[in-house]
Design a protein around this motif. Structure first.
Motif, PDB file in Angstrom:
ATOM      1  N   ARG A 184     -17.982  50.974  -9.779  1.00  0.00           N
ATOM      2  CA  ARG A 184     -17.348  51.933 -10.690  1.00  0.00           C
ATOM      3  C   ARG A 184     -17.920  53.350 -10.531  1.00  0.00           C
ATOM      4  NH1 ARG A 184     -14.231  49.623 -14.603  1.00  0.00           N
ATOM      5  NH2 ARG A 184     -14.627  51.265 -16.141  1.00  0.00           N
ATOM      6  N   ASP A 186     -17.408  57.074  -9.750  1.00  0.00           N
ATOM      7  CA  ASP A 186     -16.227  57.899  -9.985  1.00  0.00           C
ATOM      8  C   ASP A 186     -15.872  58.773  -8.779  1.00  0.00           C
ATOM      9  OD1 ASP A 186     -15.574  57.411 -12.930  1.00  0.00           O
ATOM     10  OD2 ASP A 186     -17.704  57.880 -13.029  1.00  0.00           O
ATOM     11  N   ASP A 205      -9.793  49.582  -8.939  1.00  0.00           N
ATOM     12  CA  ASP A 205      -8.746  50.126  -9.800  1.00  0.00           C
ATOM     13  C   ASP A 205      -8.148  51.421  -9.263  1.00  0.00           C
ATOM     14  OD1 ASP A 205     -10.810  51.908 -10.198  1.00  0.00           O
ATOM     15  OD2 ASP A 205     -11.109  51.453 -12.320  1.00  0.00           O
ATOM     16  N   LYS A 207      -9.568  54.247  -8.869  1.00  0.00           N
ATOM     17  CA  LYS A 207     -10.079  55.438  -9.548  1.00  0.00           C
ATOM     18  C   LYS A 207     -11.493  55.821  -9.081  1.00  0.00           C
ATOM     19  CE  LYS A 207      -7.197  55.655 -13.667  1.00  0.00           C
ATOM     20  NZ  LYS A 207      -6.091  54.872 -13.088  1.00  0.00           N
ATOM     21  N   THR A 208     -11.835  55.417  -7.861  1.00  0.00           N
ATOM     22  CA  THR A 208     -12.992  55.967  -7.166  1.00  0.00           C
ATOM     23  C   THR A 208     -12.450  56.911  -6.106  1.00  0.00           C
ATOM     24  OG1 THR A 208     -14.419  54.048  -7.538  1.00  0.00           O
ATOM     25  CG2 THR A 208     -14.973  55.472  -5.679  1.00  0.00           C
ATOM     26  N   ALA A 235     -11.010  62.488 -20.068  1.00  0.00           N
ATOM     27  CA  ALA A 235     -10.446  61.609 -19.041  1.00  0.00           C
ATOM     28  C   ALA A 235      -9.988  62.363 -17.802  1.00  0.00           C
ATOM     29  CB  ALA A 235      -9.258  60.830 -19.626  1.00  0.00           C
ATOM     30  N   ASP A 258      -7.390  61.352 -12.401  1.00  0.00           N
ATOM     31  CA  ASP A 258      -7.550  60.549 -13.615  1.00  0.00           C
ATOM     32  C   ASP A 258      -8.864  59.791 -13.587  1.00  0.00           C
ATOM     33  OD1 ASP A 258      -5.079  61.334 -14.641  1.00  0.00           O
ATOM     34  OD2 ASP A 258      -4.022  59.719 -13.621  1.00  0.00           O
ATOM     35  N   ARG A 259      -9.667  59.994 -14.616  1.00  0.00           N
ATOM     36  CA  ARG A 259     -10.917  59.254 -14.713  1.00  0.00           C
ATOM     37  C   ARG A 259     -10.659  57.871 -15.299  1.00  0.00           C
ATOM     38  NH1 ARG A 259     -16.256  60.956 -18.340  1.00  0.00           N
ATOM     39  NH2 ARG A 259     -17.580  59.194 -17.677  1.00  0.00           N
ATOM     40  N   ARG A 260     -11.342  56.855 -14.787  1.00  0.00           N
ATOM     41  CA  ARG A 260     -11.195  55.520 -15.348  1.00  0.00           C
ATOM     42  C   ARG A 260     -11.745  55.489 -16.766  1.00  0.00           C
ATOM     43  NH1 ARG A 260     -14.959  54.441 -11.377  1.00  0.00           N
ATOM     44  NH2 ARG A 260     -13.508  53.113 -10.237  1.00  0.00           N
ATOM     45  N   PRO A 261     -11.213  54.648 -17.631  1.00  0.00           N
ATOM     46  CA  PRO A 261     -11.732  54.540 -19.004  1.00  0.00           C
ATOM     47  C   PRO A 261     -13.201  54.104 -18.972  1.00  0.00           C
ATOM     48  CG  PRO A 261      -9.603  53.440 -18.813  1.00  0.00           C
ATOM     49  CD  PRO A 261     -10.043  53.769 -17.418  1.00  0.00           C
TER      50      PRO A 261
END
Length: 262
Positions: A184, A186, A205, A207-208, A235, A258-261
């Motif tokens: 995870r 970013d 996901d 989002k990296t 976000a 978009d940043r992951r939650p």
């Protein structure tokens, strides 16, 4: 809260664009950045005088800094030194070469050295990342608070930029990119190709994101000298590639990611 990073790379002291480098320091010093990141190739040939110039410039830049080496930071001319002690000059002038880290202020940053002084292939300037390096970085990120924004810094893009002006051909790069996506992370910040870019890794996901910075040297590859400004707010992740226009920096390209939650 907004977190701001300056991401510079491939300054190549000894072959730097002197006006662009001086203006970059002024821009960074006036920008209230939380961290200044330099992703390698501070020098042109790894010469001692080049490292002295790099160290002097870094000292003029305000605030905390994280600097990782690139392939040009291993001596090009002193072959024996390049093979057996490739980053001694970097460590004496700049700091740790193998890994670097910064934790605090809502973010965790880990630097990993993908450069080598010699490799069992003709083009030793290409990248390499080993399983132990990946494991140590992933373990370090796992100990950071879960709400931290996570950044991995290396010199070579772990996976090739589509349509880029040159290749990195990182041995172990795809496996590392997958592992960092699973951890995870970013952003994975890099340099080497002298052109800015962003794109998501095709793992996890999605989002990296890989983010590349340009160069502040005279070795342009179809892009003006420049560097990146990265902002994280809620976000949103915003990346602005700034270009040197001869008298000031101006936006060259911008991306919104978009940043992951958390």
């Amino acid at each position: 809260m907004t977190i701001r990073f300056a991401h510079l790379s491939d300054i190549h002291f000894g072959g730097e664009n002197q006006a662009a480098v001086a203006a970059a320091a002024d821009h960074v010093n006036s920008g209230q950045f939380d961290l200044v990141i330099v992703s390698g190739d501070l020098t042109r040939y790894g010469e001692k005088v080049e490292f002295e110039a790099a160290a002097e410039w870094l000292a003029s830049v305000k605030g905390p800094k994280l600097v990782t080496p690139g392939n040009h930071d291993a001596p090009y001319i002193a072959v024996a030194e390049r093979i057996f002690t490739p980053f001694n000059r970097f460590e004496r002038a700049i700091g740790p070469a193998r890994a670097q880290s910064h934790l605090g202020g809502g973010f965790a940053v880990r630097g990993v050295n993908t450069a080598r002084g010699a490799q069992p292939r003709l083009n030793w300037s290409k990248g390499q990342i080993g399983p132990r390096q990946v494991r140590e970085a992933a373990d370090w990120f796992s100990e950071a608070p879960p709400e931290c924004f996570r950044i991995l810094v290396c010199h070579h893009p772990l996976m090739e930029m589509i349509g880029g002006p040159m290749t990195a051909r990182v041995w172990g790069g795809a496996a590392a990119a997958r592992a960092f996506a699973e951890a995870r992370v970013d952003l994975v910040l890099s340099g080497h190709i002298h052109a800015p870019f962003t794109w998501p890794y095709p793992f996890g996901d999605g989002k990296t994101y890989a983010v590349g910075a340009g160069t502040l040297s005279v070795r342009e590859r179809g892009v003006p000298p420049g560097f990146n400004v990265v902002e994280i707010e809620g976000a949103a992740i915003r990346v602005a590639a700034l270009a040197w226009g001869g008298s000031h920096y101006e936006p060259y390209r911008t991306w919104s990611l978009d940043r992951r939650p958390v």
